[in-house]
Design an enzyme around this catalytic site. Structure first.
Site, PDB file in Angstrom:
ATOM      1  CE  LYS A  67     -29.601 -22.801 -71.510  1.00  0.00           C
ATOM      2  NZ  LYS A  67     -28.868 -23.223 -70.317  1.00  0.00           N
TER       3      LYS A  67
HETATM    4  C1  LIG Z   1     -32.503 -18.207 -69.717  1.00  0.00           C
HETATM    5  C2  LIG Z   1     -30.995 -18.298 -69.694  1.00  0.00           C
HETATM    6  N1  LIG Z   1     -30.285 -17.171 -69.844  1.00  0.00           N
HETATM    7  C3  LIG Z   1     -28.929 -17.192 -69.835  1.00  0.00           C
HETATM    8  C4  LIG Z   1     -28.232 -18.374 -69.695  1.00  0.00           C
HETATM    9  C5  LIG Z   1     -26.737 -18.315 -69.686  1.00  0.00           C
HETATM   10  O1  LIG Z   1     -26.189 -19.001 -70.751  1.00  0.00           O
HETATM   11  P1  LIG Z   1     -24.661 -19.518 -70.670  1.00  0.00           P
HETATM   12  O2  LIG Z   1     -24.605 -20.542 -69.589  1.00  0.00           O
HETATM   13  O3  LIG Z   1     -24.389 -20.086 -72.023  1.00  0.00           O
HETATM   14  O4  LIG Z   1     -23.830 -18.302 -70.376  1.00  0.00           O
HETATM   15  C6  LIG Z   1     -28.951 -19.576 -69.546  1.00  0.00           C
HETATM   16  C7  LIG Z   1     -28.313 -20.916 -69.391  1.00  0.00           C
HETATM   17  O5  LIG Z   1     -27.308 -21.202 -68.885  1.00  0.00           O
HETATM   18  C8  LIG Z   1     -30.374 -19.531 -69.527  1.00  0.00           C
HETATM   19  O6  LIG Z   1     -31.088 -20.641 -69.377  1.00  0.00           O
END
Ligand SMILES: Cc1ncc(COP(=O)(O)O)c(C=O)c1O
Length: 165
Positions: free
Chosen positions: A119
């Site tokens: 990110k």
């Molecule tokens: C659009 C989106 N939603 C949800 C997530 C989930 O986030 P995390 O990996 O921090 O749980 C991500 C990235 O991993 C994402 O790009």
């Protein structure tokens, strides 16, 4: 999902163009993810198809601001108000992006951010949820803290998300 009381028998309309984390957040609350079509110009959730997919079981809409671009929040919020639905913005890829002068993640009932290593703001692993309703934010805290509230009372069943959050 759990903080909003969304669970078995409920449906949440979201985008098929996303990370699996979006869909798992709905499935782990035992609700049903319903995928709406995308708008061909923006690749974001198509508000017309969102409205077509609403049933008597729909509880929330979860737009995903994919690639940092905004979903059509004006239409999505209007549809949500009309059908009395909650809006959870998946702003995991949209840190500090703006839509009509507002930061993405601040428009719906709740906004979710990821700080996972790919990110734009990364902490290895990590997440945040924001909102401006104090009661709802307290519920989010309780859910992520294995069901124990800020006051130290165990009020519900909840996972322990606090290590990454
Ligand atoms: C659009 C989106 N939603 C949800 C997530 C989930 O986030 P995390 O990996 O921090 O749980 C991500 C990235 O991993 C994402 O790009």
């Amino acid at each position: 999902m759990e903080a909003l009381g969304i669970g078995p028998g409920d449906e949440v309309i979201t985008s098929p163009f996303t990370d699996p984390g979006t869909i798992s957040s709905i499935l782990t609350s035992q609700a049903l993810p319903v995928l709406a079509d995308l708008d061909r110009e923006s690749f974001q959730l198509d508000p017309d198809d969102v409205e077509r997919k609403i049933t008597e079981n729909t509880r929330a809409i979860m737009p995903v601001h994919i690639w940092g671009q905004p979903a059509n929040m004006e239409r999505i919020m209007a549809i949500a108000r009309k059908h009395n639905l909650r809006v959870i913005e998946d702003a995991c890829q949209a840190h500090l992006s703006e839509y009509q002068g507002k930061k993405l993640g601040t428009i719906g009932d709740l906004g979710c951010f990821s700080f996972q290593s790919s990110k734009t703001i990364a902490s290895g692993e990590g997440e945040a949820i924001i909102g401006n309703n104090e009661e709802l934010m307290d519920k989010c805290y309780t859910v992520h803290n294995h069901g124990t509230s800020r006051k130290g009372r165990t009020e519900t069943i909840g996972p322990k998300y606090r290590s990454g959050g």
